[in-house]
Design a protein around this motif. Structure first.
Motif, PDB file in Angstrom:
ATOM      1  N   LEU A   1       0.833  -1.205   0.000  1.00 55.74           N
ATOM      2  CA  LEU A   1       0.000   0.000   0.000  1.00 55.74           C
ATOM      3  C   LEU A   1       0.869   1.257   0.000  1.00 55.74           C
ATOM      4  O   LEU A   1       0.513   2.266  -0.624  1.00 55.74           O
ATOM      5  CB  LEU A   1      -0.918   0.004   1.219  1.00 55.74           C
ATOM      6  N   ALA A   2       2.002   1.197   0.696  1.00 51.90           N
ATOM      7  CA  ALA A   2       2.910   2.344   0.716  1.00 51.90           C
ATOM      8  C   ALA A   2       3.418   2.664  -0.683  1.00 51.90           C
ATOM      9  O   ALA A   2       3.497   3.830  -1.079  1.00 51.90           O
ATOM     10  CB  ALA A   2       4.074   2.070   1.663  1.00 51.90           C
ATOM     11  N   ILE A   3       3.765   1.639  -1.448  1.00 50.21           N
ATOM     12  CA  ILE A   3       4.242   1.856  -2.820  1.00 50.21           C
ATOM     13  C   ILE A   3       3.097   2.299  -3.722  1.00 50.21           C
ATOM     14  O   ILE A   3       3.208   3.274  -4.473  1.00 50.21           O
ATOM     15  CB  ILE A   3       4.895   0.576  -3.369  1.00 50.21           C
ATOM     16  N   ALA A   4       1.987   1.583  -3.651  1.00 51.09           N
ATOM     17  CA  ALA A   4       0.882   1.861  -4.573  1.00 51.09           C
ATOM     18  C   ALA A   4       0.308   3.248  -4.386  1.00 51.09           C
ATOM     19  O   ALA A   4      -0.098   3.897  -5.364  1.00 51.09           O
ATOM     20  CB  ALA A   4      -0.216   0.811  -4.387  1.00 51.09           C
ATOM     21  N   HIS A   5       0.282   3.734  -3.129  1.00 44.40           N
ATOM     22  CA  HIS A   5      -0.353   5.028  -2.848  1.00 44.40           C
ATOM     23  C   HIS A   5       0.644   6.088  -2.406  1.00 44.40           C
ATOM     24  O   HIS A   5       0.234   7.172  -1.956  1.00 44.40           O
ATOM     25  CB  HIS A   5      -1.437   4.840  -1.785  1.00 44.40           C
ATOM     26  N   SER A   6       1.934   5.792  -2.490  1.00 42.15           N
ATOM     27  CA  SER A   6       2.972   6.790  -2.269  1.00 42.15           C
ATOM     28  C   SER A   6       2.881   7.431  -0.883  1.00 42.15           C
ATOM     29  O   SER A   6       2.783   8.647  -0.742  1.00 42.15           O
ATOM     30  CB  SER A   6       2.901   7.870  -3.357  1.00 42.15           C
ATOM     31  N   HIS A   7       2.897   6.599   0.138  1.00 41.13           N
ATOM     32  CA  HIS A   7       2.960   7.038   1.540  1.00 41.13           C
ATOM     33  C   HIS A   7       4.090   6.270   2.221  1.00 41.13           C
ATOM     34  O   HIS A   7       4.270   5.086   1.951  1.00 41.13           O
ATOM     35  CB  HIS A   7       1.661   6.729   2.294  1.00 41.13           C
ATOM     36  N   PRO A   8       4.819   6.888   3.133  1.00 34.04           N
ATOM     37  CA  PRO A   8       5.772   6.115   3.936  1.00 34.04           C
ATOM     38  C   PRO A   8       5.040   5.009   4.706  1.00 34.04           C
ATOM     39  O   PRO A   8       3.888   5.186   5.124  1.00 34.04           O
ATOM     40  CB  PRO A   8       6.363   7.153   4.889  1.00 34.04           C
ATOM     41  N   ALA A   9       5.711   3.894   4.907  1.00 35.39           N
ATOM     42  CA  ALA A   9       5.063   2.750   5.557  1.00 35.39           C
ATOM     43  C   ALA A   9       4.553   3.100   6.949  1.00 35.39           C
ATOM     44  O   ALA A   9       3.467   2.664   7.351  1.00 35.39           O
ATOM     45  CB  ALA A   9       6.042   1.576   5.617  1.00 35.39           C
ATOM     46  N   TRP A  10       5.309   3.923   7.683  1.00 38.39           N
ATOM     47  CA  TRP A  10       4.865   4.241   9.044  1.00 38.39           C
ATOM     48  C   TRP A  10       3.580   5.068   9.035  1.00 38.39           C
ATOM     49  O   TRP A  10       2.731   4.922   9.924  1.00 38.39           O
ATOM     50  CB  TRP A  10       5.969   4.959   9.831  1.00 38.39           C
ATOM     51  N   VAL A  11       3.407   5.906   8.001  1.00 33.99           N
ATOM     52  CA  VAL A  11       2.168   6.676   7.879  1.00 33.99           C
ATOM     53  C   VAL A  11       1.001   5.755   7.562  1.00 33.99           C
ATOM     54  O   VAL A  11      -0.101   5.912   8.105  1.00 33.99           O
ATOM     55  CB  VAL A  11       2.319   7.773   6.809  1.00 33.99           C
TER      56      VAL A  11
END
Length: 458
Positions: free
Chosen positions: A162-172
């Motif tokens: 999800l972090a890659i697909a939606h361009s968010h840091p994993a911790w967020v």
């Protein structure tokens, strides 16, 4: 021997001119990275410097903002196309590669134009060797569309994908999942909403302007707001004259909730304890003026205090004091209404400030929480019994919302949590993490993810 003929994609080394729209976007990315600037504030200057208007200005704006917003996705794609760590790629070159990737995967720019203009930009701003490297990398990027890249790199629903697909840091991603609680199944929808640039929303300041004189579509919940259909908000007469302003609907609801909450007895002295840059203070001052009350703004930083004074000037503003909100210049129990819109991680406004996701860290949240608790303790000190205190954050992170409020209630038994939902227009599906609190969401309400809690001193 004759001169070397340019390779495919190289173009004429001598005569190719850097496209000014792409150069403006490149400069904005550098300023965001080097100076911690914000794209929405940097872009007007960059556009003016390069004489960009109309479609060219819109292209440069989308190129810069979209690249920053989708940086995490593009970095994953670029990493798959480069045989070394992205950390070893020169930062200027990486900025250009991200711009090229956005043109190829996120905009309707023909492949040849996207690659050729990026190569020309790198040749002018770095060197010929770097230009050749970019040419080779972007040709690999162009081999698949975005959906195919995501199917390859992020096929699942775990945090990393999800972090890659939606361009968010994993911790967020993890923090937002926790904040959604039982509605965690909405996480992909929330992350996707963070990547949609919001419409500009205006607010008519009561007693100074009416919603009817503002162009745009009336907002769903605030009776004073409109969503602009397009154009420059500063060209709207009421905005130019300071009778209206640019303000997200969620922020409007924060001010309205405090103003609508009943108080016992006197209702004259209102305080915005962290008033900068002044949007909520301006709306509160206008509401206060209609009731014969006056708002005092407290702001720690000089330049932000000046912004508050400018935004909220007029009837209803008692003044702006440059002071530390953890040591407010008020006697115990002397204020009737207090807004504490506390400094926070800003993870509820990633649509508006996409850079924040790359600047913030989990450590920042841990460092902000003690400040939020100290500010709320000070707000409780100066609030009089029977008065109203609204604690708000532009973050749904539980440590900054429920955690701060719960700790305050435990420390101060004379303080109780009341139901703020009773004092808002009907906002569906907005129950917060504590009973009676409100949590707004971009994907549900089209607002920033504002948290609201109403406190009262017995």
């Amino acid at each position: 021997m004759g001169a070397r003929r340019p390779a495919a994609g190289d173009g004429d080394l001598r005569v190719k001119r850097v496209d000014p729209a792409r150069l403006a976007a490149f400069e904005v990315l550098k300023a965001v990275r080097v100076d911690d600037g914000y794209a929405n504030l940097l872009l007007p200057t960059a556009l003016a410097r390069h004489g960009l208007t109309g479609r060219d200005a819109a292209f440069a704006t989308e190129l810069a903002s979209g690249t920053i917003r989708r940086q995490g996705t593009y970095d994953a794609v670029l990493a798959a196309c480069i045989d070394r760590s992205l950390r070893k790629v020169e930062t200027k070159v990486l900025d250009a590669l991200r711009l090229g990737a956005h043109q190829l995967l996120g905009m309707r720019v023909p492949t040849h134009a996207a690659i050729d203009t990026t190569v020309t930009l790198v040749r002018a701003k770095v060197n010929q060797g770097a230009a050749g490297f970019c040419n080779a990398v972007l040709r690999k990027v162009a081999a698949q569309d975005l959906d195919a890249w995501l199917a390859q790199l992020a096929p699942g629903t775990g945090t990393r994908d999800l972090a890659i697909a939606h361009s968010h840091p994993a911790w967020v991603v993890d923090e937002l999942r926790a904040a959604l609680g039982d509605a965690a199944g909405e996480l992909p929808e929330l992350l996707a909403a963070d990547n949609v640039a919001p419409r500009v929303t205006l607010v008519a300041r009561p007693g100074r302007a009416t919603r009817e004189e503002l162009p745009g579509t009336p907002t769903s919940y605030s009776p004073f707001g409109v969503a602009l259909d397009g154009g420059d908000p500063s060209s709207v007469p009421a905005v130019a004259e300071g009778r209206a302003g640019v303000q997200d609907e969620g922020s409007q609801l924060v001010a309205l909730a405090l103003a609508a909450s009943p108080v016992e007895g006197r209702d004259e002295r209102w305080v915005d304890l962290c008033a900068g840059p002044g949007g909520k203070a301006a709306l509160l001052a206008a509401l206060a003026a209609e009731r014969g009350a006056a708002l005092t703004g407290i702001e720690l930083h000089h330049h932000r205090a000046r912004l508050v004074a400018r935004a909220a000037s007029g009837p209803g503003l008692a003044g702006v004091v440059q002071a530390d909100g953890t040591r407010a210049p008020f006697a115990d129990g002397s204020v009737d209404r207090i807004l504490l819109d506390a400094p926070c991680s800003g993870l509820g406004a990633l649509r508006r400030r996409p850079e924040a996701r790359w600047r913030r860290s989990a450590r920042d949240v841990a460092e902000l929480v003690p400040l939020q608790r100290a500010l709320l303790a000070e707000a409780v000190r100066v609030l009089r019994p029977g008065g109203a205190l609204l604690y708000a954050t532009c973050s749904p992170v539980l440590a900054e919302t429920a955690g701060v409020v719960t700790a305050t209630l435990a420390d101060r038994p004379e303080v109780r949590l009341e139901d703020v939902r009773e004092h808002l227009p009907v906002v569906p599906d907005a129950d917060g993490p504590l009973p009676g609190t409100v949590q707004l969401w971009p994907h549900r309400h089209g607002t920033d993810a504002m948290f609201l809690a109403l406190l009262r001193k017995a």
